[in-house]
Design a protein around this motif. Structure first.
Motif, short mmCIF file in Angstrom:
data_model
loop_
_atom_site.label_atom_id
_atom_site.label_comp_id
_atom_site.label_asym_id
_atom_site.label_seq_id
_atom_site.Cartn_x
_atom_site.Cartn_y
_atom_site.Cartn_z
N ARG A 1 -0.60 -14.89 -14.76
CA ARG A 1 -1.90 -14.92 -15.43
C ARG A 1 -2.54 -13.53 -15.42
N ALA A 2 -2.41 -12.82 -14.29
CA ALA A 2 -2.99 -11.47 -14.20
C ALA A 2 -2.30 -10.53 -15.18
N ALA A 3 -0.99 -10.62 -15.29
CA ALA A 3 -0.25 -9.77 -16.24
C ALA A 3 -0.68 -10.08 -17.67
N LEU A 4 -0.78 -11.36 -18.00
CA LEU A 4 -1.21 -11.74 -19.36
C LEU A 4 -2.64 -11.28 -19.62
N ALA A 5 -3.51 -11.38 -18.62
CA ALA A 5 -4.90 -10.94 -18.79
C ALA A 5 -4.94 -9.45 -19.09
N GLY A 6 -4.16 -8.65 -18.35
CA GLY A 6 -4.12 -7.22 -18.60
C GLY A 6 -3.63 -6.88 -19.98
N ILE A 7 -2.54 -7.52 -20.40
CA ILE A 7 -1.99 -7.27 -21.73
C ILE A 7 -2.98 -7.73 -22.80
N GLY A 8 -3.59 -8.88 -22.58
CA GLY A 8 -4.55 -9.41 -23.55
C GLY A 8 -5.78 -8.53 -23.70
N VAL A 9 -6.34 -8.08 -22.58
CA VAL A 9 -7.52 -7.21 -22.63
C VAL A 9 -7.18 -5.90 -23.34
N ALA A 10 -6.03 -5.33 -23.01
CA ALA A 10 -5.63 -4.07 -23.66
C ALA A 10 -5.44 -4.26 -25.16
N THR A 11 -4.81 -5.35 -25.56
CA THR A 11 -4.57 -5.62 -26.98
C THR A 11 -5.88 -5.82 -27.73
N VAL A 12 -6.77 -6.62 -27.16
CA VAL A 12 -8.06 -6.87 -27.79
C VAL A 12 -8.87 -5.57 -27.88
N ALA A 13 -8.83 -4.76 -26.83
CA ALA A 13 -9.56 -3.49 -26.85
C ALA A 13 -9.06 -2.59 -27.96
N VAL A 14 -7.74 -2.49 -28.11
CA VAL A 14 -7.17 -1.65 -29.18
C VAL A 14 -7.61 -2.17 -30.55
N LEU A 15 -7.57 -3.49 -30.72
CA LEU A 15 -7.98 -4.06 -32.01
C LEU A 15 -9.46 -3.82 -32.29
N LEU A 16 -10.30 -3.94 -31.27
CA LEU A 16 -11.74 -3.72 -31.46
C LEU A 16 -12.05 -2.25 -31.70
N LEU A 17 -11.34 -1.37 -30.97
CA LEU A 17 -11.57 0.06 -31.17
C LEU A 17 -11.11 0.53 -32.54
#
Length: 147
Positions: free
Chosen positions: A21-37
């Motif tokens: 879950r922690a690994a998925l959270a990290g990947i998910g946050v990074a992906t969402v951040a890139v998309l928002l940026l």
């Protein structure tokens, strides 16, 4: 006790291990951040966040009742295995990202209901079912007492 039966219903719920879950959270946050940026894909960012949240909260539910066991993964995929079809039950391998999560077709045949971590292998007369379970010994014992 269940009406008309002599065995009580026993349920097992297993969630994805914390490290996954922690690994998925990290990947998910990074992906969402890139998309928002990037600024041009906010709806895609919301969709990606929803997909990652659904994956992180995935669980397997196994229910033993009078006639068989019911397995459900991710709230979407389910099966019922009558005790009469079970020929053997044992602890299975520990699974992770490489084996996949959710409903899986296993190499060599059979079906997996997986969220990662310890599993129980249920050998049936015509197939094999592999199900994630945090308390494998208790599930093996519970099924063994009913077959």
């Amino acid at each position: 006790m269940t009406p008309g039966g002599d065995a009580k219903i026993v349920q097992f719920r297993t969630y994805m291990p914390l490290r996954y879950r922690a690994a998925l959270a990290g990947i998910g946050v990074a992906t969402v951040a890139v998309l928002l940026l990037a600024g041009q894909m906010p709806l895609l960012a919301v969709f990606v966040a929803a997909v990652f949240m659904a994956a992180m909260t995935m669980s397997v539910r196994v229910q033993l009742d009078d006639v068989g066991l019911s397995i459900r993964v991710a709230g979407l995929f389910s099966t019922t295995v009558p005790y009469g079809e079970i020929t053997a039950v044992s602890a299975g391998p520990i699974t992770g990202f490489l084996q996949g999560m959710g409903l899986r077709i296993l190499p060599g045949g059979g079906t997996g209901y997986l969220v990662g971590g310890p599993t129980v292998r249920i050998q049936c007369s015509n197939t094999t079912v592999l199900v994630s379970c945090a308390d494998t010994q208790r599930l093996v014992t519970g099924i063994g007492a009913r077959i």
